[in-house]
Design an enzyme around this catalytic site. Structure first.
Site, PDB file in Angstrom:
ATOM      1  N   CYS A  96       8.183   4.316 -14.617  1.00 17.21           N
ATOM      2  CA  CYS A  96       6.878   4.889 -14.942  1.00 17.21           C
ATOM      3  C   CYS A  96       6.774   6.299 -14.382  1.00 17.21           C
ATOM      4  O   CYS A  96       6.555   6.480 -13.174  1.00 17.21           O
ATOM      5  CB  CYS A  96       5.755   4.013 -14.395  1.00 17.21           C
ATOM      6  SG  CYS A  96       4.107   4.662 -14.731  1.00 17.21           S
ATOM      7  N   CYS A 120       3.375   7.225 -12.982  1.00 16.44           N
ATOM      8  CA  CYS A 120       3.086   6.576 -11.699  1.00 16.44           C
ATOM      9  C   CYS A 120       3.781   7.293 -10.538  1.00 16.44           C
ATOM     10  O   CYS A 120       3.173   7.514  -9.483  1.00 16.44           O
ATOM     11  CB  CYS A 120       3.556   5.121 -11.707  1.00 16.44           C
ATOM     12  SG  CYS A 120       2.933   4.108 -13.052  1.00 16.44           S
ATOM     13  N   ASP A 121       5.037   7.661 -10.730  1.00 16.10           N
ATOM     14  CA  ASP A 121       5.872   8.094  -9.610  1.00 16.10           C
ATOM     15  C   ASP A 121       6.291   9.554  -9.632  1.00 16.10           C
ATOM     16  O   ASP A 121       6.925  10.031  -8.687  1.00 16.10           O
ATOM     17  CB  ASP A 121       7.137   7.223  -9.549  1.00 16.10           C
ATOM     18  CG  ASP A 121       6.808   5.750  -9.301  1.00 16.10           C
ATOM     19  OD1 ASP A 121       5.780   5.496  -8.658  1.00 16.10           O
ATOM     20  OD2 ASP A 121       7.572   4.885  -9.743  1.00 16.10           O
TER      21      ASP A 121
END
Length: 266
Positions: free
Chosen positions: A93, A96-97
């Site tokens: 992701c 997300c990261d």
């Protein structure tokens, strides 16, 4: 949807909308009509009778009709080092990261819409993004493909196959790749590997109760009916041509209407 940076194909949102905002709007819309929302983990299903029973960590839930919309999850590459470094340099992701890789070098593996979208998002943080793709052209939609092809931060490794994620106790250090045209292998030094090679349906926990295709996606007809009476399915867990939010929403509407008709008839 929740982890998608920008949704640009939801009808009416001309400028695009973040996946989080769209998800939040949908939840608020459902709650406006007094839909009760509960968070439970389903651990078992009994679907062969008139009464469908869901076993959960907070007791059983019974119903006369059921709509399955369990979605899908990222598909792993299955190469050495991937599982070992998941969460330690391997991610599925970008939205997300990506902030963890500010001013660093990363790889984005894949060639579809998600890979192109996420690779472009990674350029907001990373200094360099190597896009690793098995073919010599991207499968992504033209507008998404052009963004990464024209980005000065993205270098596409055409016709390359990832072989191994290399690292140590400090995390990912390199990605070993193979040039499929020359057969040459090399290690590309980098700090993180993002994998975007498709999804797997979240359908494994009910075994053979529901008819699925070879990949585990639920087989439904044009009215979202499964092989079980009173059981319907909608969204990315279904076997179909196109997996987009607008498609899932339409399937949800059909499944809900069919469930209503089923209840009226029973």
């Amino acid at each position: 949807m929740l982890t998608t940076d920008l949704v640009e194909n939801w009808p009416g949102d001309v400028e695009g909308i973040t996946g989080w905002e769209l998800s939040d709007r949908m939840r608020a819309h459902a709650e406006k009509f007094e839909l009760p929302i509960e968070t439970r983990e389903v651990t078992g299903l009994s679907l062969d009778g008139d009464l469908k029973i869901l076993a959960t960590g907070k007791g059983e839930v019974s119903c006369k009709s059921l709509i399955l919309s369990t979605g899908a999850q990222p598909r792993p590459l299955g190469i050495p080092g991937e599982a070992e470094f998941t969460g330690k340099g391997v991610s599925y992701c970008g939205t997300c990261d990506a902030p963890f890789y500010r001013d660093k070098v990363v790889a984005a593996i894949g060639g579809g819409n998600t890979a192109a979208e996420e690779a472009h998002f990674l350029t907001r943080f990373a200094n360099k993004v190597y896009m690793v793709h098995r073919r010599d052209e991207l499968r992504a939609d033209a507008v998404l493909a052009e963004r990464v092809i024209n980005s000065d931060k993205v270098e596409i490794l055409w016709s390359h196959q990832p072989l191994e994620v290399v690292g140590d106790q400090g995390g990912v250090k390199a990605l070993r790749v193979k040039d499929l045209k020359t057969g040459q292998e090399r290690e590309q030094e980098l700090d993180g590997v993002f994998v975007f090679v498709g999804n797997m349906p979240r359908t494994g926990f009910w075994g053979d109760l529901i008819k699925m295709d070879g990949a585990g996606f639920i087989i439904v007809n044009h009215e979202q009916e499964t092989n079980l009476s009173g059981v319907y399915a909608a969204g990315d867990c279904c076997c179909k041509l196109l997996r987009q939010i607008v498609v899932a929403a339409g399937e949800g509407a059909v499944a809900a209407y069919k469930a209503q008709l089923y209840l009226e008839d029973h």
